[in-house]
Every structure is written in C-alpha cells, then in structure tokens.
Enzyme design. Structure first.
Site, PDB file in Angstrom:
ATOM      1  N   TYR A 150       0.833  -1.207   0.000  1.00  0.00           N
ATOM      2  CA  TYR A 150       0.000   0.000   0.000  1.00  0.00           C
ATOM      3  C   TYR A 150       0.860   1.248   0.000  1.00  0.00           C
ATOM      4  O   TYR A 150       2.074   1.187   0.225  1.00  0.00           O
ATOM      5  CB  TYR A 150      -0.949   0.002   1.203  1.00  0.00           C
ATOM      6  CG  TYR A 150      -0.303   0.351   2.541  1.00  0.00           C
ATOM      7  CD1 TYR A 150       0.546  -0.548   3.190  1.00  0.00           C
ATOM      8  CD2 TYR A 150      -0.530   1.577   3.157  1.00  0.00           C
ATOM      9  CE1 TYR A 150       1.127  -0.231   4.409  1.00  0.00           C
ATOM     10  CE2 TYR A 150       0.044   1.903   4.378  1.00  0.00           C
ATOM     11  CZ  TYR A 150       0.868   0.998   4.998  1.00  0.00           C
ATOM     12  OH  TYR A 150       1.450   1.311   6.206  1.00  0.00           O
ATOM     13  N   ARG A 166       8.375   3.813  -4.698  1.00  0.00           N
ATOM     14  CA  ARG A 166       8.409   2.858  -3.574  1.00  0.00           C
ATOM     15  C   ARG A 166       7.361   1.755  -3.768  1.00  0.00           C
ATOM     16  O   ARG A 166       7.601   0.599  -3.423  1.00  0.00           O
ATOM     17  CB  ARG A 166       8.173   3.582  -2.250  1.00  0.00           C
ATOM     18  CG  ARG A 166       8.360   2.659  -1.057  1.00  0.00           C
ATOM     19  CD  ARG A 166       8.282   3.396   0.256  1.00  0.00           C
ATOM     20  NE  ARG A 166       6.982   4.007   0.455  1.00  0.00           N
ATOM     21  CZ  ARG A 166       6.692   4.833   1.445  1.00  0.00           C
ATOM     22  NH1 ARG A 166       7.615   5.167   2.338  1.00  0.00           N
ATOM     23  NH2 ARG A 166       5.490   5.354   1.572  1.00  0.00           N
ATOM     24  N   ARG A 210      -7.701 -20.562  -1.570  1.00  0.00           N
ATOM     25  CA  ARG A 210      -6.710 -20.410  -0.505  1.00  0.00           C
ATOM     26  C   ARG A 210      -5.583 -21.433  -0.607  1.00  0.00           C
ATOM     27  O   ARG A 210      -5.814 -22.633  -0.554  1.00  0.00           O
ATOM     28  CB  ARG A 210      -7.391 -20.514   0.866  1.00  0.00           C
ATOM     29  CG  ARG A 210      -6.449 -20.158   2.005  1.00  0.00           C
ATOM     30  CD  ARG A 210      -7.164 -20.101   3.348  1.00  0.00           C
ATOM     31  NE  ARG A 210      -6.233 -19.655   4.384  1.00  0.00           N
ATOM     32  CZ  ARG A 210      -5.359 -20.460   4.993  1.00  0.00           C
ATOM     33  NH1 ARG A 210      -5.311 -21.742   4.685  1.00  0.00           N
ATOM     34  NH2 ARG A 210      -4.527 -19.978   5.903  1.00  0.00           N
ATOM     35  N   HIS A 238      -1.144 -21.122   0.376  1.00  0.00           N
ATOM     36  CA  HIS A 238      -0.090 -20.177   0.752  1.00  0.00           C
ATOM     37  C   HIS A 238       0.774 -19.776  -0.444  1.00  0.00           C
ATOM     38  O   HIS A 238       1.180 -18.626  -0.575  1.00  0.00           O
ATOM     39  CB  HIS A 238       0.792 -20.762   1.854  1.00  0.00           C
ATOM     40  CG  HIS A 238       0.116 -20.837   3.192  1.00  0.00           C
ATOM     41  ND1 HIS A 238      -0.973 -21.634   3.435  1.00  0.00           N
ATOM     42  CD2 HIS A 238       0.374 -20.202   4.353  1.00  0.00           C
ATOM     43  CE1 HIS A 238      -1.358 -21.497   4.693  1.00  0.00           C
ATOM     44  NE2 HIS A 238      -0.553 -20.622   5.276  1.00  0.00           N
ATOM     45  N   LYS A 279       6.559  -1.944   1.939  1.00  0.00           N
ATOM     46  CA  LYS A 279       5.367  -1.334   2.549  1.00  0.00           C
ATOM     47  C   LYS A 279       4.177  -2.280   2.382  1.00  0.00           C
ATOM     48  O   LYS A 279       3.290  -2.089   1.538  1.00  0.00           O
ATOM     49  CB  LYS A 279       5.088   0.047   1.938  1.00  0.00           C
ATOM     50  CG  LYS A 279       4.151   0.869   2.811  1.00  0.00           C
ATOM     51  CD  LYS A 279       4.225   2.331   2.478  1.00  0.00           C
ATOM     52  CE  LYS A 279       3.198   3.171   3.220  1.00  0.00           C
ATOM     53  NZ  LYS A 279       3.339   3.183   4.668  1.00  0.00           N
ATOM     54  N   GLU A 285      12.038   2.639  14.302  1.00  0.00           N
ATOM     55  CA  GLU A 285      11.099   3.603  13.724  1.00  0.00           C
ATOM     56  C   GLU A 285       9.789   3.498  14.473  1.00  0.00           C
ATOM     57  O   GLU A 285       9.650   2.673  15.380  1.00  0.00           O
ATOM     58  CB  GLU A 285      10.888   3.354  12.219  1.00  0.00           C
ATOM     59  CG  GLU A 285      10.233   2.036  11.883  1.00  0.00           C
ATOM     60  CD  GLU A 285       9.978   1.838  10.388  1.00  0.00           C
ATOM     61  OE1 GLU A 285       9.795   2.814   9.651  1.00  0.00           O
ATOM     62  OE2 GLU A 285       9.940   0.661   9.973  1.00  0.00           O
ATOM     63  N   LEU A 321      11.175   1.465   7.061  1.00  0.00           N
ATOM     64  CA  LEU A 321      10.565   1.885   5.804  1.00  0.00           C
ATOM     65  C   LEU A 321      11.253   3.185   5.388  1.00  0.00           C
ATOM     66  O   LEU A 321      11.393   4.098   6.210  1.00  0.00           O
ATOM     67  CB  LEU A 321       9.067   2.124   5.986  1.00  0.00           C
ATOM     68  CG  LEU A 321       8.353   2.463   4.690  1.00  0.00           C
ATOM     69  CD1 LEU A 321       8.156   1.215   3.840  1.00  0.00           C
ATOM     70  CD2 LEU A 321       7.020   3.127   4.951  1.00  0.00           C
TER      71      LEU A 321
HETATM   72  N1  PDD Z   1       2.844   5.036   7.259  1.00  0.00           N
HETATM   73  N2  PDD Z   1       7.517   3.836   8.811  1.00  0.00           N
HETATM   74  C1  PDD Z   1       6.368   3.128   8.841  1.00  0.00           C
HETATM   75  C2  PDD Z   1       6.346   1.806   9.542  1.00  0.00           C
HETATM   76  C3  PDD Z   1       5.215   3.636   8.200  1.00  0.00           C
HETATM   77  O1  PDD Z   1       4.087   2.907   8.202  1.00  0.00           O
HETATM   78  C4  PDD Z   1       5.269   4.901   7.563  1.00  0.00           C
HETATM   79  C5  PDD Z   1       4.089   5.496   6.853  1.00  0.00           C
HETATM   80  C6  PDD Z   1       6.488   5.603   7.576  1.00  0.00           C
HETATM   81  C7  PDD Z   1       6.652   6.946   6.902  1.00  0.00           C
HETATM   82  O2  PDD Z   1       6.603   6.827   5.502  1.00  0.00           O
HETATM   83  P1  PDD Z   1       6.089   8.032   4.574  1.00  0.00           P
HETATM   84  O3  PDD Z   1       6.867   9.220   4.966  1.00  0.00           O
HETATM   85  O4  PDD Z   1       6.381   7.584   3.204  1.00  0.00           O
HETATM   86  O5  PDD Z   1       4.604   8.200   4.876  1.00  0.00           O
HETATM   87  C8  PDD Z   1       7.594   5.029   8.207  1.00  0.00           C
HETATM   88  C9  PDD Z   1       1.621   5.459   6.587  1.00  0.00           C
HETATM   89  C10 PDD Z   1       1.394   6.923   6.648  1.00  0.00           C
HETATM   90  C11 PDD Z   1       0.459   4.642   7.125  1.00  0.00           C
HETATM   91  O6  PDD Z   1       0.680   3.461   7.344  1.00  0.00           O
HETATM   92  O7  PDD Z   1      -0.648   5.161   7.264  1.00  0.00           O
END
Ligand code: PDD
Length: 286
Positions: free
Chosen positions: A33, A52, A100, A102, A148, A181, A206
């Site tokens: 996403y 990304r 389904r 895996h 992501k 993070e 991320l």
């Molecule tokens: N999240 N680290 C994690 C684990 C994240 O889920 C996100 C963003 C970031 C920051 O990434 P960016 O600057 O590209 O938004 C870092 C989004 C906003 C969410 O899950 O809603």
C-alpha cells in the site's frame, strides 16, 4: 456527500466497495500500500510514492495492475470524485483472488483499491502546537520493514499500546537499545550539537517519502543531517525529537515514555522544519 472508491476497474460508492473473501490481501495480508498527502489539490511527492510502490511490488514478485500513467489518472479521478483539496489518498494492491493456498496463484491478476478522503488542515493543529507523546515497544516485526506491506499486525498492536496510555505513537526499539522507527512513522532526534539524526535505511526501516523530503530540506537549510542509528538513551537526552510520515509531516515529540524531551516544549528546529516542509517536498501538479 457520499465517498467514491475505485475497486478493480470500477468507481463505486464507498459503502458498497467490497473485495472477494478469497482475495489474498484478506486471507494472507498478501499486499502492499501507499498513503499520500494531498495539499491544495496536489499529491505531495507522488513520484517517490510510486517508485516505492514499484519496489514493494517487485520485492514481493507481485504484478502491477496497470501502467504508472494509468494509475496516476485513476488517482486523480478518485481525488476529483471525492472533492478532496486537502487530505489523503490510499492505494492498496494485493495478489488478487485465488483459492486459498499459501503459495502464489498461477495468475498475475492483482487487485487494486483506491480511496481518498478530506482531512482538515486544522485537525492536528493542537498536536503540532503542543507536541506528542511516544512510548517504546520491543521490535517484533519481520525482517523486511523496507517493504510497505499491508501485513501490519505488530504495528497495530504497538499503536494500540500507545493509544491505551494516551500516547500518539510507539517507537520500536531493537534488542541492542536502538530506536528503529515508529509504528507508522520514521523517528528523528536533534542532539545538543544541533545534529538532526535519523536511522540509516539498512532494510530495518521503511524508507519514508516524507523522510526523504525532510532530508532535502535539511540540506537546503544547511543544517547538519546525520543518518545513523540512535539509542533510546540518546533520544531521552535529545534536545528535540519528532516523527515523520505522509499523515503527520514533521510532528514534534515532547515526551518519550516518562521522559520529557526539550523540557516538555515543542522544539524550534522541528517547528521550522514543519513550516518549510512544503517548500522542499515535491508537489505534483494534478
Ligand atoms: N505510514 N515507517 C512506517 C512503519 C510507516 O508505516 C510509515 C508510513 C512511515 C513513513 O513513511 P512516509 O513518509 O512515506 O509516509 C515510516 C503510513 C502513513 C500509514 O501506514 O498510514
């Protein structure tokens, strides 16, 4: 006014937007996403988000449902159909519908969902003004947070733990005491030498698109940027701290666990990084 979602080729009222129960996103969290900020009708840092997205898809050997240009057209349509001037667009791609199992299905038909919503720029004003609290939790995610993926259960548990004690974000801390993070944001501190420190992207975080924009900003403002891991003890001693993401931009921290940061006041550098943010983010003309 009813919201409109884009689901696999069709625009549908939000309340009637469904995916199949055999969608692999639903069954296995087998999807990726992006969340992008929309400011004055423009998608912020769209190129970075789409690059990304391609990285996440290719790391998971998942098919892109459409070309980059076609996706941009759909994103613009979703924004327009929802009359969003300031807000967010959410994009999700999964490995599609299959019985389904895996292992991957034979087909390459991924599913795509796009939604957009308005968010008042005033909504988080008091958080920017007063700063947020952060708690810390043990790092317990898989070894690929650089992808992501929608597989976010540890992040949800961490965020919930924060909410339960009135904090805004939870920072993952690894077993050597380094801050990794946040559950949905990148982590930053500013030390007494005015060094602005954020973890280097070694695959354990991320690579935030907002993080990249802030790095450009720091360079342009001729401030000192240091990309390295920092410990929780350093963070507690820091002059300032903040988080970054598309939904929070530069959000100042005034408390980590039970420790006040910067005397419990929002720091001046975080304030100026927030004020200048849009000058250094890439605004996409839509
Ligand atoms: N999240 N680290 C994690 C684990 C994240 O889920 C996100 C963003 C970031 C920051 O990434 P960016 O600057 O590209 O938004 C870092 C989004 C906003 C969410 O899950 O809603």
């Amino acid at each position: 006014m009813s919201r409109i979602a884009y689901v696999n080729g069709q625009f549908v009222p939000h309340g009637e937007a469904f995916v199949h129960i055999d969608d692999r996103g639903y069954q296995f969290a087998d999807g990726v996403y992006e969340v992008c900020d929309i400011k004055n009708g423009q998608i912020i840092d769209l190129d970075g988000h789409l690059d990304r997205l391609n990285y996440s898809l290719s790391e998971l050997q998942m098919a892109h449902p459409m070309s980059r240009n076609a996706l941009i057209v759909k994103m613009k349509q979703v924004i327009k159909r929802n009359y969003v001037n300031n807000g967010l667009i959410y994009l999700q791609i999964t490995r599609g519908v299959a019985p389904r199992d895996h292992a991957f299905p034979n087909h390459k038909e991924s599913s795509i969902v796009l939604t957009a919503k308005s968010v008042s720029p005033l909504k988080k004003l008091s958080l920017y003004k007063n700063g947020i609290s952060v708690i810390t939790v043990e790092e317990n995610r898989w070894a690929r947070p650089d992808i992501k993926t929608i597989s976010l259960l540890p992040n949800c548990l961490a965020k919930q733990a924060a909410r339960e004690v009135g904090a805004y974000e939870a920072w993952f801390v690894d077993d050597e005491g380094y801050v990794v993070e946040g559950s949905s944001s990148n982590a930053w501190i500013i030390n007494n030498n005015n060094e602005i420190i954020t973890k280097n992207p070694d695959g354990s975080i991320l690579k935030g698109i907002t993080r990249a924009a802030i790095m450009k900003e720091i360079e342009a403002m001729q401030l000192a940027l240091v990309e390295r891991a920092f410990t929780l003890s350093e963070a507690i001693e820091a002059k300032e701290a903040f988080i970054s993401s598309a939904t929070t931009l530069v959000m100042p921290i005034v408390k980590i666990d039970n420790h006040a940061i910067g005397g419990g006041e929002v720091g001046e550098m975080a304030k100026s990084l927030l004020a200048e943010f849009y000058n250094f983010a890439q605004k996409t003309d839509i």
